[in-house]
Design a protein around this motif. Structure first.
Motif, mmCIF file in Angstrom:
data_model
loop_
_atom_site.group_PDB
_atom_site.id
_atom_site.type_symbol
_atom_site.label_atom_id
_atom_site.label_comp_id
_atom_site.label_asym_id
_atom_site.label_seq_id
_atom_site.Cartn_x
_atom_site.Cartn_y
_atom_site.Cartn_z
ATOM 1 N N ALA A 1 0.799 -1.542 0.039
ATOM 2 C CA ALA A 1 0.059 -0.154 0.084
ATOM 3 C C ALA A 1 0.869 1.115 -0.064
ATOM 4 C CB ALA A 1 -0.916 -0.086 1.390
ATOM 5 N N GLY B 1 0.837 5.709 0.497
ATOM 6 C CA GLY B 1 -0.183 6.942 0.553
ATOM 7 C C GLY B 1 0.237 8.098 -0.175
ATOM 8 N N HIS C 1 5.364 10.110 0.820
ATOM 9 C CA HIS C 1 6.293 11.444 1.794
ATOM 10 C C HIS C 1 7.274 10.655 2.564
ATOM 11 C CE1 HIS C 1 3.972 14.433 0.000
ATOM 12 N NE2 HIS C 1 4.676 15.246 0.529
ATOM 13 N N SER C 2 7.286 9.052 2.731
ATOM 14 C CA SER C 2 8.389 8.478 3.407
ATOM 15 C C SER C 2 9.882 8.756 2.601
ATOM 16 C CB SER C 2 8.202 7.140 3.829
ATOM 17 O OG SER C 2 6.962 7.096 4.727
ATOM 18 N N ASP D 1 4.049 18.660 10.976
ATOM 19 C CA ASP D 1 4.127 20.005 10.226
ATOM 20 C C ASP D 1 4.066 20.234 8.975
ATOM 21 O OD1 ASP D 1 6.532 18.769 9.221
ATOM 22 O OD2 ASP D 1 7.954 19.760 10.764
ATOM 23 N N GLN E 1 0.123 14.066 3.808
ATOM 24 C CA GLN E 1 0.203 12.655 4.136
ATOM 25 C C GLN E 1 -1.290 12.047 4.146
ATOM 26 O OE1 GLN E 1 1.345 14.889 6.386
ATOM 27 N NE2 GLN E 1 3.108 14.082 7.321
ATOM 28 N N SER E 2 -1.439 10.838 3.633
ATOM 29 C CA SER E 2 -2.458 9.864 4.037
ATOM 30 C C SER E 2 -2.574 9.363 5.213
ATOM 31 C CB SER E 2 -2.618 8.745 2.937
ATOM 32 O OG SER E 2 -1.461 7.739 3.618
ATOM 33 N N GLY F 1 -0.772 6.197 6.025
ATOM 34 C CA GLY F 1 0.684 6.195 5.645
ATOM 35 C C GLY F 1 1.141 7.021 6.856
ATOM 36 N N THR G 1 3.869 4.828 9.887
ATOM 37 C CA THR G 1 5.407 5.114 10.243
ATOM 38 C C THR G 1 5.634 5.781 11.481
ATOM 39 O OG1 THR G 1 5.693 7.141 8.847
ATOM 40 C CG2 THR G 1 5.981 5.030 7.746
ATOM 41 N N THR H 1 4.216 8.727 12.483
ATOM 42 C CA THR H 1 4.294 10.371 12.235
ATOM 43 C C THR H 1 3.690 11.103 13.514
ATOM 44 O OG1 THR H 1 4.045 10.143 9.900
ATOM 45 C CG2 THR H 1 3.207 12.270 11.065
ATOM 46 N N HIS H 2 4.415 12.115 13.857
ATOM 47 C CA HIS H 2 4.399 12.871 15.160
ATOM 48 C C HIS H 2 4.496 14.408 15.106
ATOM 49 C CE1 HIS H 2 8.292 13.928 15.624
ATOM 50 N NE2 HIS H 2 8.528 12.745 14.880
ATOM 51 N N VAL I 1 -4.570 -1.274 5.436
ATOM 52 C CA VAL I 1 -5.396 -0.601 6.172
ATOM 53 C C VAL I 1 -6.582 -0.056 5.131
ATOM 54 C CG1 VAL I 1 -5.800 1.248 7.927
ATOM 55 C CG2 VAL I 1 -3.939 -0.342 8.105
ATOM 56 N N ARG J 1 11.796 18.601 18.576
ATOM 57 C CA ARG J 1 10.402 18.427 19.139
ATOM 58 C C ARG J 1 10.091 17.413 20.168
ATOM 59 N NH1 ARG J 1 7.191 17.678 13.486
ATOM 60 N NH2 ARG J 1 9.174 16.318 12.864
ATOM 61 N N HIS K 1 13.380 7.384 13.068
ATOM 62 C CA HIS K 1 11.746 7.602 12.464
ATOM 63 C C HIS K 1 11.740 6.407 11.560
ATOM 64 C CE1 HIS K 1 8.226 9.240 10.500
ATOM 65 N NE2 HIS K 1 8.350 10.324 11.387
HETATM 66 C C1 LIG Z 1 8.073 17.362 3.800
HETATM 67 C C2 LIG Z 1 7.974 16.200 4.775
HETATM 68 C C3 LIG Z 1 7.724 16.749 6.052
HETATM 69 C C4 LIG Z 1 7.161 15.568 7.202
HETATM 70 N N1 LIG Z 1 6.904 16.186 8.361
HETATM 71 C C5 LIG Z 1 6.716 15.195 9.213
HETATM 72 C C6 LIG Z 1 6.575 15.526 10.592
HETATM 73 O O1 LIG Z 1 5.952 16.453 10.964
HETATM 74 N N2 LIG Z 1 6.524 14.558 11.528
HETATM 75 C C7 LIG Z 1 6.592 13.035 11.458
HETATM 76 O O2 LIG Z 1 6.652 12.312 12.268
HETATM 77 N N3 LIG Z 1 6.761 12.719 10.185
HETATM 78 C C8 LIG Z 1 6.854 13.627 9.112
HETATM 79 N N4 LIG Z 1 7.247 13.291 7.639
HETATM 80 C C9 LIG Z 1 7.408 11.796 7.438
HETATM 81 C C10 LIG Z 1 5.997 11.381 6.932
HETATM 82 O O3 LIG Z 1 4.981 11.749 7.978
HETATM 83 C C11 LIG Z 1 5.737 9.717 7.100
HETATM 84 O O4 LIG Z 1 6.729 9.432 6.275
HETATM 85 C C12 LIG Z 1 4.710 9.178 6.592
HETATM 86 O O5 LIG Z 1 4.591 7.869 6.719
HETATM 87 C C13 LIG Z 1 4.225 9.879 5.057
HETATM 88 O O6 LIG Z 1 2.561 9.439 4.887
HETATM 89 P P1 LIG Z 1 2.414 8.702 3.510
HETATM 90 O O7 LIG Z 1 0.944 8.941 3.321
HETATM 91 O O8 LIG Z 1 3.192 9.683 2.197
HETATM 92 O O9 LIG Z 1 2.907 7.274 3.255
HETATM 93 P P2 LIG Z 1 3.789 6.623 2.291
HETATM 94 O O10 LIG Z 1 5.459 7.369 2.568
HETATM 95 O O11 LIG Z 1 3.231 6.609 0.975
HETATM 96 O O12 LIG Z 1 3.776 4.998 3.179
HETATM 97 C C14 LIG Z 1 4.586 4.893 4.422
HETATM 98 C C15 LIG Z 1 4.006 3.615 4.864
HETATM 99 O O13 LIG Z 1 2.767 3.483 5.083
HETATM 100 C C16 LIG Z 1 2.326 2.344 4.466
HETATM 101 N N5 LIG Z 1 0.926 2.584 4.069
HETATM 102 C C17 LIG Z 1 0.436 3.574 3.468
HETATM 103 N N6 LIG Z 1 -1.012 3.365 3.072
HETATM 104 C C18 LIG Z 1 -1.232 2.206 3.813
HETATM 105 C C19 LIG Z 1 -2.362 1.530 3.985
HETATM 106 N N7 LIG Z 1 -3.402 2.073 3.601
HETATM 107 N N8 LIG Z 1 -2.276 0.329 4.740
HETATM 108 C C20 LIG Z 1 -0.932 -0.068 5.367
HETATM 109 N N9 LIG Z 1 -0.084 0.601 5.110
HETATM 110 C C21 LIG Z 1 -0.011 1.824 4.500
HETATM 111 C C22 LIG Z 1 3.222 2.158 3.112
HETATM 112 O O14 LIG Z 1 3.382 0.790 2.702
HETATM 113 C C23 LIG Z 1 4.489 2.408 3.966
HETATM 114 O O15 LIG Z 1 4.942 1.422 4.489
HETATM 115 C C24 LIG Z 1 7.508 14.580 6.915
HETATM 116 C C25 LIG Z 1 7.689 13.808 5.445
HETATM 117 C C26 LIG Z 1 8.098 14.971 4.588
HETATM 118 C C27 LIG Z 1 8.418 14.624 3.022
#
Ligand SMILES: Cc1cc2nc3c(=O)[nH]c(=O)nc-3n(C[C@H](O)[C@H](O)[C@H](O)COP(=O)(O)OP(=O)(O)OC[C@H]3O[C@@H](n4cnc5c(N)ncnc54)[C@H](O)[C@@H]3O)c2cc1C
Length: 436
Positions: A45, A47, A50-51, A110, A114-115, A118, A122, A124-125, A175, A342, A391
């Motif tokens: 899956a 999102g 943004h990882s 911040d 993100q979804s 997602g 990971t 996210t906080h 999920v 943070r 993280h």
């Molecule tokens: C500019 C920037 C700012 C950020 N700021 C923060 C912050 O303030 N705090 C923080 O903690 N992090 C931060 N991050 C990190 C980000 O929040 C995490 O990496 C988050 O997981 C990204 O969400 P996504 O929807 O892009 O997931 P993706 O990167 O697409 O996926 C992440 C993981 O989630 C899994 N996943 C996605 N959807 C599903 C689903 N439906 N079911 C099961 N698994 C799923 C994927 O397989 C993968 O393992 C930031 C990243 C960037 C690039």
């Protein structure tokens, strides 16, 4: 065979999945997963990509939940509501939809790109010593398992699966719906100030515990910081948002357009970085505003960068920053990006970076056209020495064997994974490295 190409936001990972699927229903998704598993194909899956790590990479079927979005149900609670949300919902849309119904997330990071699934996956906080990350707000999950079974888990229903899946790294299932424990909507006052690192560290205990959401950005090569103090206010507080013009200047011009220019300039002339950082730390000076909470939490990040973030025991923060400053001072490494600091409350989520301890987060960034490896490696060594946890969605060099020792419930997560996905239908290289 013609393969599609997928790339993450940071351009650190590229995948060539066999197919990118966007199912329109849980039934369609369940059939897709069961069929892939029966044919020995892997499923992942994704999102919003943004990882920074390869968490969402696959050579099998990449499943986007972009057609499963929005709020599904709302059940009021004593201080808010349990809100059931489709997994592909972007935080930006979720925050607006919650506000319209009188609710809000208890804390946020911040950005809001993100979804929801997602972001949770990971760990996210945001910041705030009395608050946990997004996974601490999860009250239930609906997931598709490798055999296509659609199951719910919560503290009372398949509790082991729930505990492992709250921060599940996408390893346990896809999920489809998340039940979020939301609070009543609230406004927030933001106070941003330029300050010295020494004064900030002296007042740290007071700010960390006394301010609802405290964070600061330290500019390496200087002793200057930008502090952010966000205070929660009742929802009917008159709002005084950043005026459009000055908001454009500080959020768009200074933080994105000018910052991109600074990074291009300093990439060509790294020796100018200390002087540039001193000026930047002062220019991004003081401002105050009051807005809807979710608008204060999120900002736009358009300068592309690489990031590593370590969760360290809160009491080690000052030493960790001193070590990082020492390393930068001893080398000729130059970095124009500030170090972001943070805080979070201790929580009980099995794979949470704040599991069982009051936490300080130290995030280091580097412009995408510069080499980040020696800097990140040095900071990783420093953080490891105080039992830091990386993280899950940001760059790091850790593996299963050395992560296992820092998470008391690590083996429980592995046991749940072995139970629900013995064939590793949801596996990929990243998961092999961190979970085995
Ligand atoms: C500019 C920037 C700012 C950020 N700021 C923060 C912050 O303030 N705090 C923080 O903690 N992090 C931060 N991050 C990190 C980000 O929040 C995490 O990496 C988050 O997981 C990204 O969400 P996504 O929807 O892009 O997931 P993706 O990167 O697409 O996926 C992440 C993981 O989630 C899994 N996943 C996605 N959807 C599903 C689903 N439906 N079911 C099961 N698994 C799923 C994927 O397989 C993968 O393992 C930031 C990243 C960037 C690039």
């Amino acid at each position: 065979m013609q393969r599609e190409t997928w790339t993450n936001w940071a351009r650190t990972e590229t995948a060539h999945p066999r197919r990118i699927a966007t199912p329109a229903s849980v039934t369609e998704l369940a059939a897709l997963v069961a069929d892939a598993a029966a044919n020995g194909l892997r499923v992942k899956a994704v999102g919003s990509g943004h990882s920074f790590t390869g968490a969402a990479v696959t050579d099998g079927i990449l499943v986007s939940l972009d057609r499963l979005t929005g709020i599904d149900a709302v059940t009021p609670t004593d201080d808010g509501a349990h809100v059931t949300v489709w997994a592909g919902t972007r935080l930006r849309a979720l925050n607006e939809a919650l506000w319209e119904r009188g609710y809000a997330m208890r804390n946020l990071g911040d950005i809001d790109a993100q979804s929801i699934a997602g972001a949770i996956a990971t760990g996210t906080h945001g910041t705030g010593a009395r608050f946990g990350g997004l996974a601490t707000m999860v009250a239930g999950l609906e997931m598709v398992l490798p055999d296509g079974a659609v199951v719910w888990c919560s503290p009372t229903e398949r509790p082991e699966l729930f505990e492992a899946a709250r921060i599940g790294l996408g390893a346990l299932g896809v999920v489809t719906r998340v039940v979020l424990d939301c609070t009543a909507a609230y406004a927030m006052h933001a106070a941003e100030t330029s300050d010295s690192l020494d004064a900030t560290l002296e007042r740290l205990d007071e700010d960390r515990t006394g301010v609802d959401h405290f964070e600061f950005y330290w500019f390496p090569h200087t002793r200057r910081v930008l502090t952010k103090r966000n205070t929660r206010l009742p929802v009917d507080t008159p709002l005084a948002p950043v005026p459009t013009v000055s908001g454009y200047i500080s959020d768009e011009l200074l933080s994105n357009v000018l910052f991109e220019g600074i990074n291009r300039f300093t990439t060509a002339l790294p020796q100018t970085i200390p002087a540039v950082n001193s000026v930047t730390a002062r220019v991004l000076g003081s401002r105050e505003f009051t807005d809807r909470s979710y608008r204060v939490f999120a900002s736009s990040r358009r300068v592309r960068f690489r990031e590593m973030e370590y969760a360290v025991p809160a009491e080690t923060l000052t030493d960790v920053l001193a070590e990082i400053e020492g390393w930068i001072g001893r080398t000729d490494y130059r970095v124009a990006f500030p170090v972001e600091v943070r805080f979070a409350a201790a929580d009980d989520v099995w794979l949470s970076t704040a599991h069982g301890r009051e936490t300080a987060y130290v995030a280091v960034h580097q412009y995408h056209r510069r080499d980040h490896t020696s800097y990140f490696r040095a900071v990783e060594d420093i953080a490891r020495a105080v039992d830091g946890r990386p993280h899950w969605g940001k760059l790091h060099g850790r593996t299963r064997d050395d992560l296992r020792t820092t998470y008391p419930r690590f083996d429980d997560v592995v046991a749940v994974r072995d139970d629900v996905d013995p064939q590793r239908t949801f596996g990929n290289e990243y998961l092999e490295r961190v979970l085995g």
